[in-house]
Design a protein around this motif. Structure first.
Motif, short mmCIF file in Angstrom:
data_model
loop_
_atom_site.label_atom_id
_atom_site.label_comp_id
_atom_site.label_asym_id
_atom_site.label_seq_id
_atom_site.Cartn_x
_atom_site.Cartn_y
_atom_site.Cartn_z
N LYS A 176 -20.25 6.12 -8.62
CA LYS A 176 -19.68 5.05 -9.43
C LYS A 176 -18.17 5.21 -9.46
O LYS A 176 -17.57 5.55 -10.47
CB LYS A 176 -20.28 5.06 -10.84
N SER A 177 -17.56 5.05 -8.30
CA SER A 177 -16.13 5.30 -8.14
C SER A 177 -15.34 4.18 -8.80
O SER A 177 -15.39 3.03 -8.36
CB SER A 177 -15.78 5.39 -6.65
N ARG A 178 -14.61 4.52 -9.83
CA ARG A 178 -13.80 3.55 -10.55
C ARG A 178 -12.35 3.63 -10.07
O ARG A 178 -11.90 4.68 -9.64
CB ARG A 178 -13.87 3.78 -12.06
N LYS A 179 -11.66 2.53 -10.20
CA LYS A 179 -10.26 2.50 -9.82
C LYS A 179 -9.43 1.93 -10.96
O LYS A 179 -9.87 1.05 -11.70
CB LYS A 179 -10.05 1.65 -8.55
N SER A 180 -8.23 2.47 -11.07
CA SER A 180 -7.20 1.89 -11.94
C SER A 180 -6.11 1.35 -11.03
O SER A 180 -6.04 1.68 -9.85
CB SER A 180 -6.65 2.93 -12.90
N GLY A 181 -5.26 0.51 -11.58
CA GLY A 181 -4.24 -0.08 -10.71
C GLY A 181 -3.10 -0.70 -11.48
O GLY A 181 -3.13 -0.79 -12.71
N SER A 182 -2.10 -1.12 -10.73
CA SER A 182 -0.93 -1.78 -11.31
C SER A 182 -0.59 -3.01 -10.48
O SER A 182 -0.83 -3.06 -9.28
CB SER A 182 0.27 -0.83 -11.35
N ILE A 183 -0.03 -3.98 -11.16
CA ILE A 183 0.44 -5.22 -10.53
C ILE A 183 1.86 -5.44 -11.01
O ILE A 183 2.11 -5.60 -12.21
CB ILE A 183 -0.44 -6.41 -10.92
N VAL A 230 18.13 -14.16 -16.57
CA VAL A 230 18.29 -15.11 -17.67
C VAL A 230 17.29 -16.25 -17.57
O VAL A 230 17.22 -17.08 -18.46
CB VAL A 230 19.73 -15.70 -17.67
N GLN A 231 16.50 -16.31 -16.53
CA GLN A 231 15.51 -17.36 -16.36
C GLN A 231 14.17 -16.75 -16.00
O GLN A 231 14.11 -15.68 -15.40
CB GLN A 231 15.95 -18.34 -15.26
N PRO A 232 13.07 -17.43 -16.33
CA PRO A 232 11.76 -16.95 -15.88
C PRO A 232 11.70 -16.89 -14.36
O PRO A 232 12.30 -17.70 -13.67
CB PRO A 232 10.79 -18.01 -16.43
N VAL A 233 10.98 -15.92 -13.84
CA VAL A 233 10.94 -15.73 -12.40
C VAL A 233 9.76 -16.49 -11.80
O VAL A 233 8.83 -16.91 -12.50
CB VAL A 233 10.82 -14.23 -12.04
N LEU A 234 9.80 -16.65 -10.49
CA LEU A 234 8.70 -17.29 -9.78
C LEU A 234 7.52 -16.33 -9.69
O LEU A 234 7.66 -15.12 -9.82
CB LEU A 234 9.15 -17.71 -8.38
N LYS A 235 6.36 -16.89 -9.41
CA LYS A 235 5.13 -16.07 -9.38
C LYS A 235 4.72 -15.69 -7.96
O LYS A 235 3.57 -15.32 -7.72
CB LYS A 235 3.98 -16.86 -10.02
N ILE A 236 5.64 -15.72 -7.00
CA ILE A 236 5.28 -15.58 -5.61
C ILE A 236 5.47 -14.17 -5.06
O ILE A 236 4.99 -13.86 -3.97
CB ILE A 236 6.08 -16.57 -4.73
N SER A 237 6.17 -13.30 -5.77
CA SER A 237 6.47 -11.97 -5.24
C SER A 237 5.87 -10.91 -6.15
O SER A 237 6.31 -10.73 -7.29
CB SER A 237 7.99 -11.78 -5.13
N PHE A 238 4.85 -10.19 -5.66
CA PHE A 238 4.22 -9.16 -6.47
C PHE A 238 3.59 -8.11 -5.56
O PHE A 238 3.36 -8.34 -4.37
CB PHE A 238 3.16 -9.77 -7.40
N LEU A 239 3.32 -6.95 -6.15
CA LEU A 239 2.75 -5.82 -5.41
C LEU A 239 1.55 -5.29 -6.19
O LEU A 239 1.64 -5.07 -7.39
CB LEU A 239 3.79 -4.72 -5.24
N VAL A 240 0.43 -5.09 -5.49
CA VAL A 240 -0.79 -4.57 -6.10
C VAL A 240 -1.07 -3.18 -5.54
O VAL A 240 -1.04 -2.97 -4.32
CB VAL A 240 -1.99 -5.49 -5.82
N THR A 241 -1.33 -2.22 -6.43
CA THR A 241 -1.68 -0.86 -6.02
C THR A 241 -2.88 -0.40 -6.84
O THR A 241 -2.92 -0.63 -8.05
CB THR A 241 -0.52 0.11 -6.24
N MET A 242 -3.86 0.24 -6.19
CA MET A 242 -5.02 0.79 -6.89
C MET A 242 -5.26 2.22 -6.42
O MET A 242 -4.91 2.58 -5.31
CB MET A 242 -6.26 -0.07 -6.62
N TRP A 243 -5.86 3.02 -7.30
CA TRP A 243 -6.17 4.41 -6.98
C TRP A 243 -7.44 4.82 -7.70
O TRP A 243 -7.85 4.19 -8.68
CB TRP A 243 -5.01 5.32 -7.40
N ASP A 244 -8.08 5.87 -7.18
CA ASP A 244 -9.28 6.39 -7.82
C ASP A 244 -8.94 6.96 -9.19
O ASP A 244 -8.02 7.78 -9.31
CB ASP A 244 -9.92 7.49 -6.97
N THR A 245 -9.69 6.57 -10.20
CA THR A 245 -9.47 7.11 -11.53
C THR A 245 -10.01 8.54 -11.58
O THR A 245 -11.14 8.79 -11.17
CB THR A 245 -10.20 6.26 -12.58
N PRO A 246 -9.21 9.50 -12.06
CA PRO A 246 -9.72 10.87 -12.18
C PRO A 246 -10.99 10.92 -13.02
O PRO A 246 -11.12 10.24 -14.03
CB PRO A 246 -8.57 11.61 -12.89
#
Length: 225
Positions: free
Chosen positions: A113-120, A6-22
């Motif tokens: 030219k290895s590219r990566k995609s990712g999620s946060i 019910v409230q906006p969350v803090l910006k201190i907890s996050f996870l970053v993942t990246m992988w090679d784009t096919p």
């Protein structure tokens, strides 16, 4: 799925993942992932999971074209032209891990030219066991929001500034910075993040059970009256 927040969350907890784009050597739209789950289920994808301390640049800018219609001297018509995306900067403390430097070498030295995609994924500070999720999900906290970037190349990699006179403590941590430019950045549905779909189902069941219990108590109270 409606998360019990019910409230906006803090910006201190996050996870970053990246992988090679096919087919990342080709780049372009052909290398854009259809979903995060596609990459995660791809056994050939090389993962880069970072314990980054800061992430900046989750930004998109729309360019508009202005058209002045003849005979209309009071209004300017504006139309969408294209979207552009800011540079993403990620900082982390220096460890034995050389993954981002290895990526830099792949792009520059080996001719790939290895590219990566990712999620946060941004998470709430509330832990899952607080609401009765007894299993061991991939996330210990409520996932709240997720962003994904596609076909990124590194634009700058900065090592720490070293100073033997800096003493000790958090302010003296050696920090390295990765800056990358992606072809597209977007906020995505949490259902596309692997593991969260099952977590959504579990939370939905808990919320439904809670609502049913509340309704039962209300009916019992009415019948008692």
């Amino acid at each position: 799925m409606i998360f019990p927040l019910v409230q906006p969350v803090l910006k201190i907890s996050f996870l970053v993942t990246m992988w090679d784009t096919p087919d990342s050597d080709g780049g372009g739209v052909g290398g854009v992932l259809s979903s995060v789950g596609t990459a995660v289920l791809n056994a050939a994808a090389a993962f880069l999971a970072g314990g980054f301390s800061t992430v900046e640049g989750l930004e998109t800018l729309n360019q508009l074209e202005t058209y002045q219609e003849g005979g209309d001297n009071q209004n300017e018509l504006r139309f969408f032209s294209r979207a552009t995306y800011a540079k993403i900067a990620m900082k982390r403390g220096v460890t034995f891990n050389t993954d981002i430097w290895d990526w830099q070498n792949q792009v520059v030295l080996k001719g790939r030219k290895s590219r990566k995609s990712g999620s946060i994924v941004l998470m709430d500070t509330k832990q899952l066991f607080d609401v009765g999720v007894g299993a061991a999900p991939p996330f210990q906290h409520f996932p709240v929001a997720a962003w994904t970037f596609h076909n990124a190349l590194p634009t700058r990699l900065t090592g720490p500034g070293l100073d033997a006179r800096d003493g000790s403590g958090p302010a003296a941590v050696a920090i390295e910075t990765l800056e990358l430019h992606a072809e597209r950045v977007e906020r995505m549905s949490l259902s596309l993040v692997p593991g969260i779909a099952d977590l959504n189902s579990a939370l939905t069941g808990l919320i439904g059970a809670g609502a049913g219990a509340a309704a039962g108590l209300g009916a019992a109270g009415l019948s008692a009256l």
